[in-house]
Design an enzyme around this catalytic site. Structure first.
Site, PDB file in Angstrom:
ATOM      1  N   VAL A  12       0.828  -1.207   0.000  1.00 60.82           N
ATOM      2  CA  VAL A  12       0.000   0.000   0.000  1.00 60.82           C
ATOM      3  C   VAL A  12       0.864   1.261   0.000  1.00 60.82           C
ATOM      4  O   VAL A  12       0.667   2.175  -0.806  1.00 60.82           O
ATOM      5  CB  VAL A  12      -0.966  -0.002   1.218  1.00 60.82           C
ATOM      6  CG1 VAL A  12      -1.633   1.351   1.398  1.00 60.82           C
ATOM      7  CG2 VAL A  12      -2.021  -1.080   1.026  1.00 60.82           C
ATOM      8  N   ASP A  31      10.507   3.816   5.731  1.00 57.16           N
ATOM      9  CA  ASP A  31      10.286   2.472   6.272  1.00 57.16           C
ATOM     10  C   ASP A  31      11.386   2.192   7.288  1.00 57.16           C
ATOM     11  O   ASP A  31      12.501   2.730   7.173  1.00 57.16           O
ATOM     12  CB  ASP A  31      10.308   1.428   5.155  1.00 57.16           C
ATOM     13  CG  ASP A  31       9.532   0.173   5.518  1.00 57.16           C
ATOM     14  OD1 ASP A  31       8.450  -0.057   4.940  1.00 57.16           O
ATOM     15  OD2 ASP A  31      10.013  -0.586   6.402  1.00 57.16           O
ATOM     16  N   THR A 122      -5.556  -0.658   7.470  1.00 53.93           N
ATOM     17  CA  THR A 122      -6.883  -1.128   7.900  1.00 53.93           C
ATOM     18  C   THR A 122      -6.830  -1.328   9.415  1.00 53.93           C
ATOM     19  O   THR A 122      -6.075  -2.174   9.899  1.00 53.93           O
ATOM     20  CB  THR A 122      -7.222  -2.450   7.193  1.00 53.93           C
ATOM     21  OG1 THR A 122      -7.130  -2.230   5.790  1.00 53.93           O
ATOM     22  CG2 THR A 122      -8.617  -2.929   7.556  1.00 53.93           C
ATOM     23  N   PHE A 153      -8.429   0.744  -0.755  1.00 50.42           N
ATOM     24  CA  PHE A 153      -9.207  -0.343  -1.372  1.00 50.42           C
ATOM     25  C   PHE A 153      -8.473  -0.989  -2.544  1.00 50.42           C
ATOM     26  O   PHE A 153      -9.061  -1.788  -3.265  1.00 50.42           O
ATOM     27  CB  PHE A 153     -10.569   0.188  -1.836  1.00 50.42           C
ATOM     28  CG  PHE A 153     -11.426   0.692  -0.711  1.00 50.42           C
ATOM     29  CD1 PHE A 153     -12.187  -0.176   0.053  1.00 50.42           C
ATOM     30  CD2 PHE A 153     -11.445   2.045  -0.388  1.00 50.42           C
ATOM     31  CE1 PHE A 153     -12.974   0.282   1.109  1.00 50.42           C
ATOM     32  CE2 PHE A 153     -12.223   2.517   0.673  1.00 50.42           C
ATOM     33  CZ  PHE A 153     -12.984   1.632   1.421  1.00 50.42           C
ATOM     34  N   ASN A 209     -14.693  -5.294   2.954  1.00 47.12           N
ATOM     35  CA  ASN A 209     -13.937  -6.547   2.827  1.00 47.12           C
ATOM     36  C   ASN A 209     -14.759  -7.752   3.289  1.00 47.12           C
ATOM     37  O   ASN A 209     -14.722  -8.819   2.669  1.00 47.12           O
ATOM     38  CB  ASN A 209     -12.623  -6.465   3.603  1.00 47.12           C
ATOM     39  CG  ASN A 209     -11.530  -5.816   2.774  1.00 47.12           C
ATOM     40  OD1 ASN A 209     -11.790  -5.353   1.660  1.00 47.12           O
ATOM     41  ND2 ASN A 209     -10.311  -5.780   3.284  1.00 47.12           N
ATOM     42  N   ALA A 253     -16.143 -19.584  -7.725  1.00 42.37           N
ATOM     43  CA  ALA A 253     -15.987 -20.650  -6.728  1.00 42.37           C
ATOM     44  C   ALA A 253     -14.572 -21.217  -6.815  1.00 42.37           C
ATOM     45  O   ALA A 253     -13.942 -21.179  -7.863  1.00 42.37           O
ATOM     46  CB  ALA A 253     -17.010 -21.749  -7.010  1.00 42.37           C
ATOM     47  N   CYS A 261      -5.404  -9.449   3.402  1.00 44.41           N
ATOM     48  CA  CYS A 261      -6.510  -8.602   3.875  1.00 44.41           C
ATOM     49  C   CYS A 261      -7.752  -9.369   4.321  1.00 44.41           C
ATOM     50  O   CYS A 261      -8.099  -9.344   5.498  1.00 44.41           O
ATOM     51  CB  CYS A 261      -6.877  -7.588   2.794  1.00 44.41           C
ATOM     52  SG  CYS A 261      -5.560  -6.387   2.540  1.00 44.41           S
ATOM     53  N   LYS A 264      -7.637 -11.716   7.587  1.00 42.92           N
ATOM     54  CA  LYS A 264      -7.435 -11.018   8.869  1.00 42.92           C
ATOM     55  C   LYS A 264      -8.543 -10.006   9.136  1.00 42.92           C
ATOM     56  O   LYS A 264      -8.929  -9.792  10.275  1.00 42.92           O
ATOM     57  CB  LYS A 264      -6.056 -10.364   8.916  1.00 42.92           C
ATOM     58  CG  LYS A 264      -5.941  -9.046   8.176  1.00 42.92           C
ATOM     59  CD  LYS A 264      -4.643  -8.326   8.492  1.00 42.92           C
ATOM     60  CE  LYS A 264      -4.434  -7.129   7.567  1.00 42.92           C
ATOM     61  NZ  LYS A 264      -5.354  -6.034   7.737  1.00 42.92           N
ATOM     62  N   LYS A 321      -3.279 -14.988  -5.355  1.00 37.96           N
ATOM     63  CA  LYS A 321      -4.003 -14.694  -6.591  1.00 37.96           C
ATOM     64  C   LYS A 321      -2.963 -14.350  -7.650  1.00 37.96           C
ATOM     65  O   LYS A 321      -1.785 -14.177  -7.321  1.00 37.96           O
ATOM     66  CB  LYS A 321      -5.018 -13.569  -6.387  1.00 37.96           C
ATOM     67  CG  LYS A 321      -4.411 -12.213  -6.089  1.00 37.96           C
ATOM     68  CD  LYS A 321      -5.530 -11.194  -6.073  1.00 37.96           C
ATOM     69  CE  LYS A 321      -4.991  -9.819  -5.810  1.00 37.96           C
ATOM     70  NZ  LYS A 321      -6.023  -8.800  -5.819  1.00 37.96           N
TER      71      LYS A 321
END
Ligand code: NAD
Length: 445
Positions: A12, A31, A122, A153, A209, A253, A261, A264, A321
């Site tokens: 993000v 960071d 989040t 998002f 979510n 399916a 995300c 959790k 994914k």
């Protein structure tokens, strides 16, 4: 041009920083991971995200995007601080806010002028107020600031395009003026802006979510029933999806939701509800169905092979994914572990996920390509719907396998065509079993 500091340079934060710089702002991205920042200074991306390397390089070259581990450097003249650190699952599903707390304390100590603190992570409902309390408590001297919630998002794999073309921007604050200042930053994105209070903005993220996760578990429940009754869930989903009240998105399916995300966030929302004495029964069912989806895939492999002891199973895909290297809560990891504990030898191939996966599932042999993985295998399991798997030379795959068995956890192949090719094939909710009969609830044909 605004001066922005982004804290937390992950999926993000890095995308947020690079995109705001591309919109003409001056961005300092901070960071605590020194290796990550050193790499970024040399143009090395810590994550895989399509288009990111070029976007970062272009904006770093122009001087609008700099990377640092130093708070004084990052906060120098900053007007906005975006918090984009991780909020992983903690004990009992509660969100762990240790990184947010550390950032709030550091910002409080290091800020030198008025700031709008924008939270992109989040976080549980009420965290915005908590962050404001922490900042107030740790400031050496009072300096004005406001807290705005701006939940993110974006989706990994299309993060830049999602950031630049959001469906909406949600902004929540008790300080309307601060929220409107943040709205100004987002105006070039030309998306509807929802201005609300802090807690409502935080809740919008969880509710969104949880709803998407519910759609996935819903269609997996329908898939399970389709298998028992001999219907095809892919066609059911497309028939349902034309109804604008339903929509086609998130009705695929398969192996269920994963990633950093949904798992959790659904747990954290259920935790928040239970803590306040509510009984989040729908969320519980969503989580149960999701957990079941991985067990069912392994059961199907066992059913088709008779016994997993001594069998070689190849996994097509590891990441949660396609188009990301993220393995957090990737279903493939659990599938691999379950297959191994049932006695199988597991191999895997993934276009980008293998370097990280080696450390997480060291027992799994990584193959150089899908064909090398298929050689001598007793079964293949599709775990991630990478495009390159959709166009494999399936005759070559079939001929090199010891047994032509495919269990498709993402429904990327056509069951009829697979049967024509001579595979014993089981998709998810595709009605007919490998023998052409409806699959009974106990998994038998
Ligand atoms: P990430 O793990 O990829 O990145 C977090 C970064 O924060 C890491 O680089 C870490 O080193 C850094 N960090 C931790 N503590 C720090 C500190 N004290 N100071 C500075 N940096 C620190 O996380 P992510 O996936 O980008 O997620 C960030 C937040 O955004 C989470 O709350 C997540 O739920 C939310 N979110 C993520 C996505 C997504 O697709 N990944 C989408 C929407 C929202």
């Amino acid at each position: 041009m605004k001066r922005i500091c982004v804290i937390g340079v992950g999926y993000v934060g890095l995308v947020t920083g690079a995109c705001f710089a591309d919109l003409g702002n001056q961005v300092a991205a901070l960071d605590i991971d020194e290796e990550r920042i050193a790499g970024l200074k040399q143009g090395l991306m810590p994550i895989y995200e399509p288009g990111l390397e070029e976007l970062v390089a272009r904006n770093a070259r122009s001087g609008r995007l700099l990377f640092t581990t130093s708070y004084p450097e990052a906060l120098r003249q900053a007007e906005y601080v975006f918090i984009a650190v991780g909020t992983p699952e903690g004990v009992d599903g509660e969100a762990d806010l240790k990184h947010v707390r550390a950032v709030a304390e550091a910002v409080a100590r290091q800020m030198t002028g008025p700031l709008v603190v924008v939270n992109k992570s989040t976080v549980p409902v009420g965290t915005g107020d908590w962050v404001a309390d922490i900042i107030r408590a740790h400031q050496p001297k009072p300096i004005p600031f406001s807290v705005v919630s701006c939940p993110e998002f974006l989706r990994e794999g299309s993060a830049i395009s999602d950031f630049m073309n959001p469906a909406r921007t949600v902004l929540g604050s008790l300080d309307r003026e601060a929220a409107e200042k943040v709205a100004q930053l987002h105006l070039p994105l030309r998306a509807p802006i929802v201005l609300t209070d802090l807690r409502t903005a935080e809740m919008i993220k969880y509710a969104s979510n949880a709803f998407l996760a519910t759609k996935i578990s819903f269609i997996n429940e329908i898939a399970n029933i389709c298998e028992a009754l001999g219907a095809d869930v892919k066609e059911v989903a497309s028939g349902m999806g034309y109804d604008p009240r339903i929509g086609r998105y998130f009705l695929d399916a398969g192996l269920g939701y994963g990633g950093s995300c949904f798992p959790k966030d659904v747990k954290a929302l259920a935790y928040m509800a239970a803590e306040k004495g509510r009984h989040p029964q729908l969320l519980q069912a969503v989580m149960d169905i999701n957990a079941d989806s991985r067990r069912q895939i392994v059961r199907k492999v066992g059913d088709l092979l008779g016994d997993l002891q001594g069998k070689v199973v190849g996994l097509l895909g590891l990441t949660f994914k396609p188009n990301t290297d993220d393995l957090r809560e990737a279903p493939a990891l659990e599938v691999a572990q379950r297959l191994i504990s049932d006695g199988a030898t597991v191999r895997a191939y993934d276009p980008v996920g293998m370097p990280r996966a080696r450390a997480l599932i060291p027992e799994v042999e990584m193959a150089s390509d899908p064909y090398a993985m298929a050689k001598g295998a007793d079964a293949l399991v599709v775990c991630t719907e990478w495009n390159e798997f959709k166009n494999l030379d399936l005759v070559r795959v079939r001929d090199s396998m010891r047994q032509p068995v495919i269990v498709d956890g993402r429904n990327i192949y056509d069951p009829e065509w697979m049967r024509v090719l001579g595979f014993r094939y089981l998709g998810t909710g595709r009605g007919l079993g490998a023998d052409g009969k409806a699959i009974a609830a106990d998994g038998q044909g």
